[in-house]
Design a protein around this motif. Sequence first.
Motif, PDB file in Angstrom:
ATOM      1  N   UNK A  88      40.546  43.170  40.428  1.00 48.43           N
ATOM      2  CA  UNK A  88      40.206  41.936  39.711  1.00 48.43           C
ATOM      3  C   UNK A  88      41.445  41.213  39.208  1.00 48.43           C
ATOM      4  N   UNK A  89      42.437  41.996  38.788  1.00 47.60           N
ATOM      5  CA  UNK A  89      43.660  41.410  38.259  1.00 47.60           C
ATOM      6  C   UNK A  89      44.791  41.351  39.279  1.00 47.60           C
ATOM      7  N   UNK A  90      44.800  42.264  40.226  1.00 48.64           N
ATOM      8  CA  UNK A  90      45.970  42.416  41.084  1.00 48.64           C
ATOM      9  C   UNK A  90      45.861  41.728  42.433  1.00 48.64           C
ATOM     10  N   UNK A  91      44.645  41.446  42.923  1.00 50.46           N
ATOM     11  CA  UNK A  91      44.493  40.919  44.273  1.00 50.46           C
ATOM     12  C   UNK A  91      43.979  39.486  44.248  1.00 50.46           C
ATOM     13  N   UNK A  92      44.583  38.636  45.069  1.00 48.96           N
ATOM     14  CA  UNK A  92      44.176  37.238  45.196  1.00 48.96           C
ATOM     15  C   UNK A  92      44.687  36.715  46.531  1.00 48.96           C
TER      16      UNK A  92
END
Length: 230
Positions: free
Chosen positions: A195-199
């Motif tokens: 949720x925080x690390x992948x985009x």
Amino acid sequence: MRYGCRHCRARRIRFPVEFFHEIERAGRLIQRYDIRHGAEIARLDHFNICTPDIPAAYAHYKSLGFGCSETIEGDKHELYAAWMYRKQTVHDVAFTGGAGPRLHHLGVATHESHQVLRCADIFGALRKKHHIERGPGRHGVSNAFYLYLRDPDGHRVENYTSDYYTGDPDHETYRWNVHDDHRRGFWGNAVIESRYKEATPVHDLDGHPQPVSDALLDESAVQVGADGLG
């Protein structure tokens, strides 16, 4: 019309945007229940963008006339995230602190919560439940009833409903403290690291990958309740 954020240009942090001034009209479909299928998506609702400099993004979109419905802030009011709008809902664009510029997710809206649940059932029936990243659940920020999915290319899509009206002229920004574990998870499964690390990386208007800069603030480092990753 093409532009890059002037506040970010000096640091080479730009999320490209194109404007258009006309579109082909479609017929009214609000009551065409007979042709609805699947999750019954009603509209493209918002974009969530990972940016390393939330104050710069906030200031730029504020100068374009966007309102701000909610923020996540530290004890000294440092910005970790901001939800901004032009239509009369919670957000058209949200800025999440993180390495960027990257696209965190594309948000699509349904009219009712049971349609979000039906979406999850359909993925289960098709034996595609591995495409469900998180949810169903309800966010504190925005009050959204959500389901996060990953498409076959790994891009994140949020199917959601139940945000609220922001059209009052005196609408006040609701400011969440980063230590409040209700901010992203009012109820539901705990936040997972992706949720925080992948985009999704973004390209400039000529199709070249944008360089990614590290975040000034890291919300995932805040260890609090179900929403902390420490």
